[in-house]
Design a protein around this motif. Structure first.
Motif, PDB file in Angstrom:
ATOM      1  N   MET A 354      64.331  40.328  41.269  1.00 23.88           N
ATOM      2  CA  MET A 354      64.759  40.591  42.638  1.00 23.88           C
ATOM      3  C   MET A 354      63.647  41.273  43.429  1.00 23.88           C
ATOM      4  O   MET A 354      63.358  40.909  44.571  1.00 23.88           O
ATOM      5  N   PHE A 355      63.004  42.256  42.805  1.00 23.79           N
ATOM      6  CA  PHE A 355      61.887  42.916  43.482  1.00 23.79           C
ATOM      7  C   PHE A 355      60.732  41.944  43.696  1.00 23.79           C
ATOM      8  O   PHE A 355      60.095  41.946  44.756  1.00 23.79           O
ATOM      9  N   GLN A 356      60.439  41.114  42.692  1.00 22.80           N
ATOM     10  CA  GLN A 356      59.347  40.151  42.825  1.00 22.80           C
ATOM     11  C   GLN A 356      59.610  39.194  43.987  1.00 22.80           C
ATOM     12  O   GLN A 356      58.685  38.830  44.723  1.00 22.80           O
ATOM     13  N   PHE A 357      60.876  38.787  44.136  1.00 25.67           N
ATOM     14  CA  PHE A 357      61.232  37.908  45.248  1.00 25.67           C
ATOM     15  C   PHE A 357      61.004  38.626  46.577  1.00 25.67           C
ATOM     16  O   PHE A 357      60.409  38.074  47.509  1.00 25.67           O
ATOM     17  N   LEU A 358      61.493  39.858  46.681  1.00 23.97           N
ATOM     18  CA  LEU A 358      61.319  40.622  47.917  1.00 23.97           C
ATOM     19  C   LEU A 358      59.842  40.832  48.225  1.00 23.97           C
ATOM     20  O   LEU A 358      59.407  40.714  49.377  1.00 23.97           O
ATOM     21  N   SER A 367      58.002  42.188  56.481  1.00 31.17           N
ATOM     22  CA  SER A 367      59.142  43.082  56.669  1.00 31.17           C
ATOM     23  C   SER A 367      60.074  42.964  55.470  1.00 31.17           C
ATOM     24  O   SER A 367      60.544  41.868  55.146  1.00 31.17           O
ATOM     25  N   PHE A 368      60.326  44.097  54.806  1.00 31.04           N
ATOM     26  CA  PHE A 368      61.263  44.077  53.696  1.00 31.04           C
ATOM     27  C   PHE A 368      62.687  43.866  54.191  1.00 31.04           C
ATOM     28  O   PHE A 368      63.546  43.371  53.455  1.00 31.04           O
ATOM     29  N   GLY A 369      62.973  44.250  55.448  1.00 25.99           N
ATOM     30  CA  GLY A 369      64.290  43.992  56.005  1.00 25.99           C
ATOM     31  C   GLY A 369      64.565  42.502  56.113  1.00 25.99           C
ATOM     32  O   GLY A 369      65.638  42.018  55.721  1.00 25.99           O
ATOM     33  N   VAL A 370      63.595  41.754  56.639  1.00 27.54           N
ATOM     34  CA  VAL A 370      63.723  40.299  56.713  1.00 27.54           C
ATOM     35  C   VAL A 370      63.791  39.714  55.301  1.00 27.54           C
ATOM     36  O   VAL A 370      64.542  38.760  55.039  1.00 27.54           O
TER      37      VAL A 370
END
Length: 598
Positions: A354-358, A367-370
């Protein structure tokens, strides 16, 4: 029977989630808030705060951080990521500030202070040296080293320090640093005496006393961390509470690995030369009522003949747990499990991807929000087949709801016949009430994994999104009690109930949007047959709004956007099955009012 089973399953899941929220909201969050208040009080008083006296090396007289720094001649550290100094007394790395990370989101906030010299409150430092039996004059914490080369430690600008024992041994220490957080310490001992000596290299990270902010969250590991055990080391994690209780662990023989002390976002770690034998250990030594935490290693002893010398290279990491940086060091220096200094948790098989995808999306959108919005779409796409069956079943259930109500009234006095007729109805209409439970079950691990990512990864710390959202890892900073900032007043200052308004009743814009979208999503589901259940389900969005309000705003963005996608999917399917929806009724109501006005 199936209908009741479905209802009971949903109620069970809702209650389980509610219990988690209740525990988080009324136990973990208040505890974290108390500790945060203690941190603020400590920061205000740190300039004059005393340290506990009596420990070897601990200051017997209260000193400030500035006074502790002035107690030794120093050489400055100046890199793109670090500012600080090295103490010539003891040749310790004991003064580091992380210039790229601020203590708060405020633009004028000071940088994060990582290491503090001995004598300052909550000292935290790294030292290196040699140990040996019956060898006089070995360098100690009081030895003042001579600066032989360099003026400021910077990338490609090493320092060289020297000292002697007065009996033929010359100690030379070369210290290098890169443009991030890794120091390379090369210690050399030259024997000019007439007799051989036997010495073993060591490295130590010491933390004297524990700041109140540590161990503030039950889901974040803070304390001892490392990889030890032979040539194939395993990850070692010891929380401060257990470390204090047990006193640490016995030395573990290793040929590869590392030891360190970690906070939520920061890490100090010592990495011996990989492939050489050493013993790693975590200790807690009590000095009065102060815990002196120590993560150390001792290498194999070397016998140095007259006219010979021996060299030991040790690396020291002091900085932020930036995942790509940790991975790069792990690969470059072959450090096992180094990126596991980030506490990925029990759902690591979900948390890491999940982090790798983000992180991957962030590189393109900035943007981590996007990235969270796109992650939500990806998760919903993965679960689309299950979700489609769920919403299809719900649409069919809503379509046959009038028939269900007729059967319930018709066979009110005969429950067995009622269940028989309901089962027959569901079979004819190809309705499966249990189909709606699976997507909920599968999304719970995703929910916890994203919560973990937002909580432990420094990339989310102070990551802005838009407008008022300047930190995805923190709660929504706005609150309904001052009209979301329109009134120049903070609820925490209210007499008697200020703490309540600022904690348990702190409702911002994103929690309200989450509650509204949850209400819309639940309104698309078939109504519960029992009036009491209907009232409970109607109260759920309000309860969830309060329970979710203290969570990281990034998690609320994910859940709100997920609710919106759910409503869209439900609406499309219900229109396909020609089922009346609350949205249709809302449009019809406003459309009818408009025509009446005309």
């Amino acid at each position: 029977m199936q209908d009741d089973s479905s209802r009971n399953t949903i109620i069970f899941l809702v209650c389980a989630v509610l219990l988690f929220f209740v525990y988080q909201h009324f136990v973990l969050d208040p505890a974290a808030a108390r500790r945060q208040a203690e941190v603020k009080a400590r920061a205000a008083a740190e300039a004059t705060a005393p340290v506990k006296p009596g420990a070897p090396g601990l200051a017997a007289v209260p000193v400030t951080r500035g006074q502790a720094l002035a107690a030794s001649p120093r050489v400055a550290i100046d890199t793109p990521a670090l500012k600080g100094s090295i103490a010539l007394r003891g040749a310790r790395i004991d003064d580091l500030q992380l210039t790229q990370f601020r203590q708060t989101v405020a633009k004028d906030s000071p940088p994060v202070v990582l290491l503090r010299p001995e004598g300052a409150p909550y000292a935290w430092f790294a030292e290196f040296g040699w140990t040996g039996a019956n060898v006089p004059g070995l360098p100690t914490a009081d030895t003042v080293w001579t600066l032989a080369q360099g003026a400021t430690l910077a990338p490609n600008q090493p320092l060289v320090l020297t000292t002697t024992n007065g009996a033929g041994l010359t100690f030379t220490r070369k210290i290098e640093v890169d443009d991030r957080f890794m120091f390379t310490v090369t210690d050399t001992v030259a024997n000019a005496s007439v007799a051989p000596v036997t010495l073993a290299p060591y490295g130590s990270i010491q933390r004297q006393g524990l700041p109140p902010s540590k161990d503030a969250s039950a889901i974040v590991h803070e304390g001892a961390v490392g990889a030890l055990g032979g040539d194939d080391p395993t990850l070692k994690l010891i929380k401060y509470k257990k470390w204090t209780k047990d006193g640490g662990i016995e030395p573990i023989a290793s040929t590869r690995g590392w030891v360190g002390i970690t906070d939520k976002y920061w890490l100090a770690a010592i990495i011996p030369t990989q492939g050489q034998a050493f013993k790693g250990q975590f200790r807690d030594t009590k000095v009065g009522d102060v815990s002196v935490f120590d993560a150390n290693f001792v290498g194999d002893a070397h016998t140095i003949a007259p006219g010979q010398q021996v060299t030991q290279t040790t690396r020291f990491f002091g900085g932020a747990k930036v995942v790509p940086t940790l991975r790069a060091y792990e690969k470059k220096f072959e450090i096992p499990h180094f990126d596991s200094a980030v506490d990925w948790g029990h759902f690591w098989f979900l948390t890491r991807p999940m982090f790798q995808f983000l992180e991957f999306i962030y590189r393109y959108v900035g943007s981590f929000g996007v990235a969270i919005l796109l992650l939500t779409v990806a998760v919903r796409a993965i679960f689309f087949p299950l979700a489609h069956k769920q919403y299809e079943s719900m649409a069919k259930m809503r379509r046959v709801q009038p028939l269900v109500e007729e059967l319930r009234k018709k066979f009110k006095e005969d429950p067995a016949k009622q269940q028989q007729e309901l089962l027959a109805l569901y079979q004819r209409e190809k309705v499966n009430p249990l189909a709606g439970c699976l997507p909920i079950l599968f999304q719970i691990p995703v929910f916890f994994a994203l919560y973990k990512v937002l909580t432990v990864t420094i990339e989310m710390r102070h990551a802005p999104f838009m407008g008022w959202i300047q930190d995805l890892s923190a709660r929504d900073p706005t609150t309904i009690w001052n009209l979301f900032g329109l009134i120049p007043w903070h609820p925490a200052t209210a007499p008697m109930i200020g703490g309540l308004l600022d904690s348990s009743l702190h409702i911002g814009i994103m929690p309200l949007l989450y509650g509204l979208t949850t209400m819309m999503s639940m309104s698309m589901s078939p109504p519960a047959p029992d009036p009491t259940q209907q009232k409970i389900m109607q109260l759920m969005p309000i309860m969830f709004t309060f329970f979710m309000a203290p969570f990281a705003v990034g998690l609320l963005i994910y859940w709100t956007w997920s609710n919106i996608i759910t409503v869209i999917q439900q609406y499309v399917l219900m229109r396909h099955y020609k089922v009346d929806t609350p949205i249709d009724r809302l449009f019809a109501r406003f459309g009818g009012q408009k025509k009446a006005a005309e």
